[in-house]
Design a protein around this motif. Structure first.
Motif, PDB file in Angstrom:
ATOM      1  N   LEU A 267       0.854  -1.180   0.000  1.00 12.52           N
ATOM      2  CA  LEU A 267       0.000   0.000   0.000  1.00 12.52           C
ATOM      3  C   LEU A 267       0.889   1.230   0.000  1.00 12.52           C
TER       4      LEU A 267
ATOM      5  N   THR B 191      -4.144  -1.315   7.853  1.00 12.02           N
ATOM      6  CA  THR B 191      -3.641  -2.215   6.820  1.00 12.02           C
ATOM      7  C   THR B 191      -2.720  -3.264   7.423  1.00 12.02           C
ATOM      8  N   LYS B 192      -2.637  -4.390   6.753  1.00 14.89           N
ATOM      9  CA  LYS B 192      -1.677  -5.440   7.113  1.00 14.89           C
ATOM     10  C   LYS B 192      -0.633  -5.614   6.015  1.00 14.89           C
ATOM     11  N   GLU B 193      -0.715  -4.765   4.981  1.00 12.26           N
ATOM     12  CA  GLU B 193       0.259  -4.798   3.891  1.00 12.26           C
ATOM     13  C   GLU B 193       1.472  -3.942   4.245  1.00 12.26           C
TER      14      GLU B 193
ATOM     15  N   LEU C 195       3.770  -0.816   3.912  1.00  4.29           N
ATOM     16  CA  LEU C 195       3.353   0.560   3.654  1.00  4.29           C
ATOM     17  C   LEU C 195       4.527   1.328   3.074  1.00  4.29           C
TER      18      LEU C 195
END
Length: 668
Positions: free
Chosen positions: A3, A60-62, A64
């Motif tokens: 992300l 988010t867990k993505e 960054l």
């Protein structure tokens, strides 16, 4: 996926239309780099941007990827950030022209704060999922610091560029424990711009660079060994380009390098002069391909934990296969002592690699603790370790000097080892090549162990206690369930005793003080001699198992990173001692050591390459169980069959576990 967040900049003099076009170009570049979405943190002020970033990070867990919207850079730099091979946090940085004036410096490729340091941040930061938890607190601290007019790091040192949340966020992230790795610009170009003239100049600088040609050159390690730098990397990018055009994967190139190494080992086994020369050529070409697989991965950004693990495992297997080929060839032409040299070489090299792995981990831990001001600053103070650290850093900074290359050569890295083997095999024979490997390896081990021990004492940190200690010790059920109940201290002392006991037994056997090659039941004299040997083996075995007495104690001493190497040495030397006393054929003990080495490299390679750890199931037979079986097999008069059985068992266990874990990516 990643992300991406564009962080709006304030206080610059860019034309709004030009600034909009630059933001659009960055959005396209971030999308091409693999961003699942490109969001905007465009608060009217820095506190607003920081709160926006904290909100996005919490949701988010993505990974960054934060990028200043006034950054002009080659798109491949953002691609490099987004595809960091081990999934770690990383920041885009450049070395300052004067070697000072920045707020960062590198420790083994990791970024730590520094007053007037040699490295400056360029406005792009990738945060790994595991580090996103730091963002909220760091953002709040940056807001408070800004409101109080204090600021830290980049905010105060570069007030003109402090119109972006990233300059406020990075110092507080570093203070909170973030230790990102450095993604350096090197042959490409990146800079922050604040005026239309700066924008035009930066875009011209980007356009002036052949990006693909630069990427191909950047795929070569920046600092490599002497032989690799001048005899391989000077032309291997051409092979890398051909492999990329042919659609080969890095793992495919690794497989080809294995075939070349196996061919070299077979040629060494044949042992005629033409075969030895052919083996030397094949070994060299295999090493070229071994370099190309990493270059291809960096050039195409085709990384994977499995590929890194496979490369490490293949490197060790190829080298040790060459040892076996050299020893078998020397024996084939009637040269004695080649197999003992090969066995010495595999034990020495494996133990050295264990120290390399854990010393590297110690350095990383020291950098992490130094970042938050707890410990680990090897440059401070006046102790011997600190002085050695400063001297080493000074030599390493003088790239290309005689001292620089001597420092890299003396440690006997893989390029120099393969070059030495190839040259001596072609000009002399396998025994000479193995003897040279052992002699240089011993000198390198003494040099590195002495200096690293002094430096590690000055770091004042431990590292083995930060991981699953029992797993990396390779403790079996015997130690975990019984021996470690003693809960003694000083794990390094017990590991040292464990390594010295079989070494002393080997010396006693070689000197004739302990009988060798005896047979049970072959007459009263033979029986007595065999009994003496059995007693010596049992005593040595008990001393080795004594290393389990301290298994539960904290492994947090500054030298406890040597414990895994000590345990590997103890187990391998015990196998050698049994082989000497019980007349086990040298190829059998070499085979056992080979599969044991692969098993132990599996543990360290998973850690080094960010690979999924082995399943949580605890091993039934660790080093302790295998040592016990070695003694029992010897006492029962079936040492040869026992070592073969152990080799098959360890090998099948390693292969089964590896295939299962890689098929499921470490998940249950």
């Amino acid at each position: 996926m990643t992300l991406a967040v564009l962080c709006g900049s304030t206080g610059n003099d860019l034309d709004p239309a030009a600034a909009g076009r630059l933001a659009d170009e960055l959005t396209v570049a971030l999308t091409a780099a693999g961003a699942s979405a490109v969001l905007t943190a465009d608060g009217a002020d820095i506190p607003g941007q920081l709160r926006d970033i904290a909100r996005i990070a919490a949701g988010t867990k993505e990974p960054l990827l934060l990028c200043a919207d006034d950054l002009v850079a080659h798109p491949s730099l953002l691609w490099t950030l987004a595809t960091e091979p081990a999934g770690r946090s990383t920041a885009l940085v450049a070395t300052t022209d004067s070697g000072a004036g920045g707020d960062l410096r590198e420790e083994r490729g990791r970024l730590v704060p520094a007053v007037d340091g040699p490295t400056r941040f360029l406005g792009a930061l990738r945060l790994a999922p595991g580090d996103l938890r730091l963002v909220a607190a760091a953002a709040e601290e940056a807001i408070i610091a800004g409101e109080n007019g204090g600021g830290t790091g980049l905010m105060t040192r570069a007030p003109r560029t402090a119109g972006n949340a990233l300059e406020a966020l990075l110092p507080t992230l570093l203070a909170g424990g973030l230790v990102p790795i450095a993604t350096r610009v090197r042959l490409l170009h990146a800079e922050r711009v604040h005026t239309d003239a700066e924008l035009a100049a930066a875009q011209a600088a980007v356009a002036a660079v052949d990006e693909d040609k630069a990427l191909l050159r950047l795929a070569v390690k920046e600092k490599d060994d002497f032989f690799t730098t001048y005899a391989v990397s000077s032309w291997s990018p051409l092979v890398t380009k051909l492999c990329a055009r042919a659609g080969l994967t890095p793992s495919g190139v690794t497989a080809l390098s294995v075939l070349f190494a196996v061919g070299a080992a077979l040629a060494f086994w044949e042992a005629s002069r033409p075969a030895m020369i052919a083996g030397a050529v094949l070994l060299y070409l295999g090493f070229v391909l071994d370099c190309v697989d990493g270059q291809l991965a960096r050039y195409t950004r085709r990384f994977g934990a499995f590929g890194g693990w496979l490369d490490t495992m293949a490197d060790r297997a190829k080298e040790y296969a060459a040892y076996a080929g050299l020893a078998a060839g020397a024996e084939r032409v009637g040269l004695p002592y080649a197999w003992p040299l090969a066995i010495t070489a595999i034990v020495l090299q494996t133990v050295r690699h264990m120290t390399d792995t854990w010393y590297g981990a110690l350095h990383d831990e020291a950098a992490a603790r130094q970042a938050v001001g707890t410990a680990g600053n090897t440059d401070a103070g006046g102790g011997m370790g600190a002085r050695l650290s400063r001297a080493s850093n000074k030599v390493q900074a003088d790239t290309g000097s005689v001292a620089y290359w001597l420092k890299r050569i003396v440690v006997f890295p893989i390029g120099e080892r393969w070059a030495l083997i190839a040259v001596l095999a072609a000009l002399a024979n396998g025994r000479v090549a193995l003897a040279a490997v052992v002699i240089w390896g011993l000198l390198a081990a003494a040099y590195t162990l002495g200096l690293r021990s002094l430096r590690s004492v000055s770091m004042r940190v431990g590292v083995l206690n930060t991981v699953d200690t029992s797993r990396h010790r390779d403790d079996g059920r015997l130690v975990r369930g019984t021996v470690s109940a003693a809960d003694l201290s000083w794990p390094l002392l017990w590991a040292a005793v464990a390594a010295l006991a079989p070494l002393a037994l080997i010396g006693a056997v070689a000197a004739g003080w302990v009988p060798r090659g005896t047979r049970w039941g072959a007459g009263d004299i033979e029986l007595v001699r065999a009994g003496d040997a059995a007693i010596a083996l049992v005593v040595a075995g008990l001393l080795v198992l004594g290393a389990g007495l301290a298994a539960r104690s904290p492994h947090d001493g500054p030298l406890d990173w040597l414990v895994p190497a000590g345990l590997r040495a103890a187990e391998y030397l015990m196998a050698v001692a049994v082989a000497m006393i019980c007349a086990v054929p040298p190829p059998v003990v070499f085979t056992l050591l080979f599969v044991l080495a692969l098993h132990h490299y599996d543990l360290t390679a998973r850690m080094e390459k960010g690979a999924p750890a082995a399943r949580a199931k605890r091993a039934l037979l660790g080093w302790d169980g295998r040592v016990l079986l070695l003694v029992l097999f010897a006492s029962a008069g079936v040492a040869t069959a026992g070592q073969l059985l152990l080799a098959v068992g360890v090998g099948l266990g390693f292969l089964t576990q590896a295939v299962r874990d890689w098929r499921t990516e470490g998940r249950r």
